[in-house]
Design an enzyme around this catalytic site. Sequence first.
Site, mmCIF file in Angstrom:
data_model
loop_
_atom_site.group_PDB
_atom_site.id
_atom_site.type_symbol
_atom_site.label_atom_id
_atom_site.label_comp_id
_atom_site.label_asym_id
_atom_site.label_seq_id
_atom_site.Cartn_x
_atom_site.Cartn_y
_atom_site.Cartn_z
ATOM 1 N N SER A 108 0.823 -1.206 0.000
ATOM 2 C CA SER A 108 0.000 0.000 0.000
ATOM 3 C C SER A 108 0.860 1.260 0.000
ATOM 4 O O SER A 108 1.878 1.333 0.681
ATOM 5 C CB SER A 108 -0.881 -0.016 1.242
ATOM 6 O OG SER A 108 -1.637 1.149 1.308
ATOM 7 N N LEU A 155 -1.321 9.618 4.617
ATOM 8 C CA LEU A 155 -2.586 9.028 4.141
ATOM 9 C C LEU A 155 -3.425 9.954 3.269
ATOM 10 O O LEU A 155 -4.646 10.002 3.402
ATOM 11 C CB LEU A 155 -3.435 8.535 5.331
ATOM 12 C CG LEU A 155 -2.825 7.387 6.140
ATOM 13 C CD1 LEU A 155 -3.663 7.139 7.396
ATOM 14 C CD2 LEU A 155 -2.762 6.110 5.297
ATOM 15 N N CYS A 195 0.262 3.169 10.660
ATOM 16 C CA CYS A 195 0.802 4.333 9.935
ATOM 17 C C CYS A 195 1.439 5.296 10.935
ATOM 18 O O CYS A 195 0.765 5.785 11.838
ATOM 19 C CB CYS A 195 -0.288 5.056 9.141
ATOM 20 S SG CYS A 195 0.385 6.532 8.325
ATOM 21 N N GLY A 254 7.388 -2.862 -1.826
ATOM 22 C CA GLY A 254 6.998 -1.473 -1.602
ATOM 23 C C GLY A 254 7.915 -0.507 -2.311
ATOM 24 O O GLY A 254 7.805 -0.267 -3.523
ATOM 25 N N ASN A 306 9.222 8.663 4.524
ATOM 26 C CA ASN A 306 8.075 9.373 3.976
ATOM 27 C C ASN A 306 7.158 9.805 5.102
ATOM 28 O O ASN A 306 7.128 9.192 6.171
ATOM 29 C CB ASN A 306 7.321 8.522 2.950
ATOM 30 C CG ASN A 306 6.230 7.695 3.595
ATOM 31 O OD1 ASN A 306 5.138 8.198 3.881
ATOM 32 N ND2 ASN A 306 6.525 6.427 3.869
#
Lengths: 258, 302
Positions: B21, B73, B130, B265, B69
């Site tokens: 993701s 979201l 996250c 990823g 990073n």
Amino acid sequence: MKKFMLDLIVKKNETLNNQYSLLILTSPEKLPEMLPGQFVEVRVDNSPSTFLRRPISINYVDYEKNELWLLIQIVGDGTRKMCELKEGEVLNLLIPLGNSFSLPENKAAKLLLVGGGVGIAPLLFMGSYLKERGYSCSFLLGGRSKDNLLQLCEFERFGDVYTTTEDGSHGERGFVTQHSLLNGSNFDLIYTCGPTPMMKAVASYATKTGTNCEVSLENTMACGIGSCLCCVTDTTEGHLCVCTEGPVFNITKLKWQI
Amino acid sequence: MANLNINIGKLQLKNPVLTASGTFGYGTEYSDFMDISRIGGIIVKGTTLRDRQGNPYPRMAETPSGMLNAVGLQNKGVDYFIENIYPTVKDVDTNIIVNVSGSTIEDYIITAEKLNDLDRIPGIELNISCPNVKEGGMAFGTSCISAAEVVKRVRRAYKNDLMVKLSPNVTDISEIARAVEAEGADSVSLINTLLGMAIDSEKRRPILSTITGGLSGPAVKPIALRMVWQVAQAVKIPVIGLGGIMNAADAIEFILAGASGIQIGTANFIDPTVSIKVIDGINDYLDRHGFKSITDIIGALE
């Protein structure tokens, strides 16, 4: 436009001075169609400190000679490795990426292309593209000193060239926005690429004079194709990726404090 | 040609390779470069109940063998996904899995419920890890009690495959894995990014607007591998390994450590076609070592 991952061959690597090189790439296959303002993502091999690809503006495309020009400024080890590439070596690129500068409807429009430092790179391709399509344009190019003014002979093929240097070693002394060309001249559209303070000064001039203006941003990026969302800029439509919605933005869309 | 088919929880995959993701968009960004239907599964960008603008720029810093990073979201919300993105991905012949995140347990539940009835979404990946959001996210995944609570509540609301993505920013990741297994998770995926920081010494400023961010890439691989190995021994549900996988050899290391599947990823940013190369490389490895099926090497560490 369809994007490709291609291995291109170094046809020539011309050292312009101790900071800049012009990398001329070619391929046995026909190069894909590209538009001025677009960029490529270069994979840098043999540089342990360079993990991600490097976004580099398309400087010029010669379809007849099947050449892609990249103007490289040495910033870190990745760009240094690019400047050390030898003829015949291979460079892996994602190409072509991003949007492009727009063309005015009126062929008689007065067009000014303002560039600073390595930011002049996409303006050469745009100048050639404009000339081929029957437009005429002027270039206003700035640098710290004459060593930072690159490809002047190339630019002269496509329009009038005006220059500024901060030390007065070439053209008028000062910043591009202080050039006498901007006093009294009315342009219909300004395209600009260079350091952010320069582009903001150009955008401020354009706003004050009511001139349409497009800027090409160079935010740090990872993927280059809109998947990581790292390179965003704040716009009237929220955060947009510079790599896919840009790199070219009309200043009316950006939330710049100018 | 070895058999690469693998079932992970309720998912049936044509091979054990998924894209992680936030690193592969919605998949379609990559279709110029390859046939994305060859991938075992595509886990799409973190999706929340409502539109999120994410964090301010700069959101990324390159680091030795990796990157930080702090995207935060950014996404247009689950309704936008259902109306505008789902129609463009539903006919891709692979498992499209939606990564779900939220600020509150209710957000997670409502988002999962909305995805329940999409025929072509066989599962969700519950993101309780996250590190780049102020509320929710990793906060749920760093204690056994809150991790168990959110999984329990989402499990009641969501009928399809429930993969839970774990944070490495904890003292003992096995405890969290056991807690979510007990509440009905079908599988666990690990690791999400490690909390890190980068500073520009010339400017004497942090590089990221959020000061800290999530570290990914080959720099984290040994940590990810160790955690996958630990969790694979601690739980009975399948484990999906990720963290710095750049090639087939890396992927096989995770499978040998006990992963039934792997996610790619950050490597997608360097080579958009890397997932296909990993699939082919796993097949070559199995052939070369005389294994008939991918299942022969899961946890087969000698």
